[in-house]
Design a protein around this motif. Structure first.
Motif, PDB file in Angstrom:
ATOM      1  N   TYR A  64      42.529 -86.343 -28.461  1.00  0.00           N
ATOM      2  CA  TYR A  64      41.503 -86.781 -29.272  1.00  0.00           C
ATOM      3  C   TYR A  64      40.048 -86.123 -28.445  1.00  0.00           C
ATOM      4  CZ  TYR A  64      44.599 -90.054 -30.859  1.00  0.00           C
ATOM      5  OH  TYR A  64      45.739 -90.704 -31.436  1.00  0.00           O
ATOM      6  N   SER A  65      39.184 -85.610 -29.237  1.00  0.00           N
ATOM      7  CA  SER A  65      37.971 -84.993 -28.573  1.00  0.00           C
ATOM      8  C   SER A  65      36.613 -85.386 -29.515  1.00  0.00           C
ATOM      9  CB  SER A  65      38.288 -83.376 -28.396  1.00  0.00           C
ATOM     10  OG  SER A  65      38.432 -82.872 -29.217  1.00  0.00           O
ATOM     11  N   THR A  66      35.497 -85.318 -28.655  1.00  0.00           N
ATOM     12  CA  THR A  66      34.433 -85.424 -29.360  1.00  0.00           C
ATOM     13  C   THR A  66      33.726 -83.998 -29.384  1.00  0.00           C
ATOM     14  OG1 THR A  66      33.789 -87.823 -28.552  1.00  0.00           O
ATOM     15  CG2 THR A  66      32.111 -86.282 -29.240  1.00  0.00           C
ATOM     16  N   LEU A  67      33.580 -83.347 -30.785  1.00  0.00           N
ATOM     17  CA  LEU A  67      33.190 -82.182 -30.924  1.00  0.00           C
ATOM     18  C   LEU A  67      31.521 -82.043 -30.853  1.00  0.00           C
ATOM     19  CD1 LEU A  67      35.259 -80.911 -33.577  1.00  0.00           C
ATOM     20  CD2 LEU A  67      35.651 -80.692 -31.199  1.00  0.00           C
TER      21      LEU A  67
ATOM     22  N   HIS B  75      38.018 -74.954 -39.299  1.00  0.00           N
ATOM     23  CA  HIS B  75      36.546 -74.959 -39.674  1.00  0.00           C
ATOM     24  C   HIS B  75      36.252 -76.251 -40.219  1.00  0.00           C
ATOM     25  CE1 HIS B  75      36.393 -70.396 -39.964  1.00  0.00           C
ATOM     26  NE2 HIS B  75      37.857 -70.645 -39.989  1.00  0.00           N
ATOM     27  N   ILE B  76      35.087 -77.020 -39.491  1.00  0.00           N
ATOM     28  CA  ILE B  76      34.707 -78.341 -40.100  1.00  0.00           C
ATOM     29  C   ILE B  76      33.213 -78.274 -40.640  1.00  0.00           C
ATOM     30  CG2 ILE B  76      34.602 -80.771 -39.247  1.00  0.00           C
ATOM     31  CD1 ILE B  76      36.463 -79.857 -37.118  1.00  0.00           C
ATOM     32  N   SER B  77      32.915 -78.633 -41.652  1.00  0.00           N
ATOM     33  CA  SER B  77      31.769 -79.014 -42.213  1.00  0.00           C
ATOM     34  C   SER B  77      31.145 -80.541 -42.072  1.00  0.00           C
ATOM     35  CB  SER B  77      31.275 -78.462 -43.605  1.00  0.00           C
ATOM     36  OG  SER B  77      32.163 -79.132 -44.264  1.00  0.00           O
ATOM     37  N   TYR B  78      30.023 -80.739 -41.864  1.00  0.00           N
ATOM     38  CA  TYR B  78      29.577 -82.019 -41.692  1.00  0.00           C
ATOM     39  C   TYR B  78      28.114 -82.384 -41.575  1.00  0.00           C
ATOM     40  CZ  TYR B  78      28.879 -80.805 -36.739  1.00  0.00           C
ATOM     41  OH  TYR B  78      28.550 -80.406 -35.431  1.00  0.00           O
TER      42      TYR B  78
ATOM     43  N   TYR C  32      28.146 -77.138 -38.945  1.00  0.00           N
ATOM     44  CA  TYR C  32      29.467 -76.507 -39.010  1.00  0.00           C
ATOM     45  C   TYR C  32      30.150 -76.311 -37.717  1.00  0.00           C
ATOM     46  CZ  TYR C  32      32.383 -72.129 -39.619  1.00  0.00           C
ATOM     47  OH  TYR C  32      33.313 -71.183 -39.420  1.00  0.00           O
ATOM     48  N   ALA C  33      31.430 -76.449 -37.468  1.00  0.00           N
ATOM     49  CA  ALA C  33      31.991 -76.273 -36.135  1.00  0.00           C
ATOM     50  C   ALA C  33      33.111 -75.345 -36.357  1.00  0.00           C
ATOM     51  CB  ALA C  33      32.485 -77.544 -35.573  1.00  0.00           C
ATOM     52  N   ASN C  34      33.432 -74.564 -35.379  1.00  0.00           N
ATOM     53  CA  ASN C  34      34.730 -73.751 -35.579  1.00  0.00           C
ATOM     54  C   ASN C  34      35.211 -73.579 -34.278  1.00  0.00           C
ATOM     55  OD1 ASN C  34      34.264 -70.768 -35.089  1.00  0.00           O
ATOM     56  ND2 ASN C  34      32.527 -71.272 -36.085  1.00  0.00           N
ATOM     57  N   ASP C  35      36.484 -73.189 -34.079  1.00  0.00           N
ATOM     58  CA  ASP C  35      37.185 -72.681 -32.900  1.00  0.00           C
ATOM     59  C   ASP C  35      37.703 -71.380 -33.040  1.00  0.00           C
ATOM     60  OD1 ASP C  35      39.464 -72.754 -34.411  1.00  0.00           O
ATOM     61  OD2 ASP C  35      40.545 -74.191 -33.127  1.00  0.00           O
ATOM     62  N   GLU C  36      37.032 -70.581 -33.581  1.00  0.00           N
ATOM     63  CA  GLU C  36      37.760 -69.129 -33.806  1.00  0.00           C
ATOM     64  C   GLU C  36      37.438 -68.319 -32.360  1.00  0.00           C
ATOM     65  OE1 GLU C  36      36.275 -67.405 -38.044  1.00  0.00           O
ATOM     66  OE2 GLU C  36      34.492 -67.890 -36.888  1.00  0.00           O
ATOM     67  N   THR C  37      36.761 -68.686 -31.459  1.00  0.00           N
ATOM     68  CA  THR C  37      36.712 -67.838 -30.145  1.00  0.00           C
ATOM     69  C   THR C  37      37.581 -68.434 -29.042  1.00  0.00           C
ATOM     70  OG1 THR C  37      34.710 -69.427 -29.325  1.00  0.00           O
ATOM     71  CG2 THR C  37      34.009 -67.107 -30.770  1.00  0.00           C
ATOM     72  N   GLY C  38      38.173 -69.746 -29.457  1.00  0.00           N
ATOM     73  CA  GLY C  38      39.119 -70.271 -28.498  1.00  0.00           C
ATOM     74  C   GLY C  38      38.514 -71.558 -27.959  1.00  0.00           C
ATOM     75  N   SER C  39      37.153 -71.651 -28.128  1.00  0.00           N
ATOM     76  CA  SER C  39      36.355 -72.903 -27.964  1.00  0.00           C
ATOM     77  C   SER C  39      35.403 -73.410 -29.028  1.00  0.00           C
ATOM     78  CB  SER C  39      35.429 -72.932 -26.339  1.00  0.00           C
ATOM     79  OG  SER C  39      34.654 -71.611 -26.823  1.00  0.00           O
TER      80      SER C  39
ATOM     81  N   SER D  18      32.441 -73.813 -31.512  1.00  0.00           N
ATOM     82  CA  SER D  18      31.307 -73.491 -31.663  1.00  0.00           C
ATOM     83  C   SER D  18      30.405 -74.312 -32.637  1.00  0.00           C
ATOM     84  CB  SER D  18      31.058 -72.060 -31.896  1.00  0.00           C
ATOM     85  OG  SER D  18      29.822 -71.574 -32.356  1.00  0.00           O
ATOM     86  N   ILE D  19      29.237 -74.695 -32.517  1.00  0.00           N
ATOM     87  CA  ILE D  19      28.565 -75.540 -33.234  1.00  0.00           C
ATOM     88  C   ILE D  19      27.088 -74.806 -33.687  1.00  0.00           C
ATOM     89  CG2 ILE D  19      27.305 -77.740 -33.612  1.00  0.00           C
ATOM     90  CD1 ILE D  19      30.252 -78.162 -32.920  1.00  0.00           C
TER      91      ILE D  19
END
Length: 234
Positions: free
Chosen positions: A185-188, A209-212, A222-229, A231-232
């Protein structure tokens, strides 16, 4: 589509391999959930189950184009499940322990096993249920504070599970995954009151990809992990 009454809240939509559309939604006039599809070439509407004054729905189609619906039955506070097989609907109560089943999300893995994330409002926990073993098994995932609302579940090409959800206690966007073989579990995002109304999708490269909603600023994020970490972006 359907206008003879108070229709259309709590909708969820899926498209099968032939391009036919399947929609589940709430009939506020009769307090039922209904189902609409254009599979026959024209729109057909069915009343599925009485749910009372509260419901939420999530619909998905497996690799055999079998339609299934997870939904919250507000009268009793149950998580329920309906599957359309051989021309008729089969109904199952999945969780009747307290008030559980709101903020739910349904998906299928590569073996057509169902996976559902949802909120237990009696204990304020993020819950997860699957029939991978051949029978339904319920797990409490995150129970740190009041967590689990607005969950959204996705499964990548390795059948790894990913869930976005809201942490009411800290007003944060959280994320759960079993990528390591056990749940992590992690806080994004914790910048203000963020993370409600989340929606998670996984692309063909298994990037998430997460929209919120950011209710502090009134913004779409919008959050995504395309780079390996992670990004918000606002």
């Amino acid at each position: 589509l359907d206008s003879n009454g108070d229709f259309g809240a709590y909708t969820s939509m899926a498209v099968d391999s032939n391009g036919y559309v399947h929609i589940v939604y709430y009939d506020g006039t009769n307090e039922d959930i209904k189902y609409a599809t254009d599979k026959s070439g024209s729109w057909v509407y069915s009343t599925l189950d009485f749910v009372g004054t509260a419901t939420e729905t999530s619909i998905a189609v497996d690799s055999n184009d079998i339609v299934s619906i997870a939904y919250y039955e507000g009268t009793n506070g149950f998580l329920k499940y309906a599957t359309h097989v051989d021309g008729s609907w089969a109904f199952t109560t999945l969780d009747s322990s307290g008030d559980a089943g709101a903020y739910l999300s349904l998906t299928f893995d590569s073996n057509d096993n169902a996976h559902i994330s949802y909120w237990d409002s009696s204990n304020y926990d993020l819950m997860y249920i699957t029939d991978v073993s051949g029978s339904w098994v319920i797990d409490t995932l995150d129970s740190t504070g009041d967590v689990g609302a607005w969950s959204s579940i996705g499964i990548d090409s390795d059948d790894t599970i990913h869930i976005s959800y809201y942490d009411f206690t800290n007003a944060d966007l959280k994320y759960a995954t079993d990528v390591s073989g056990s749940w992590e579990y992690s806080t994004l995002d914790s910048s203000g009151s963020v993370g409600s109304y989340s929606s998670l999708v996984i692309d063909s490269s298994d990037d998430i990809h997460i929209s919120y909603y950011d209710s502090t600023q009134g913004d779409l994020k919008y959050a995504n992990d395309e780079t390996g970490s992670w990004s918000i972006t606002t």
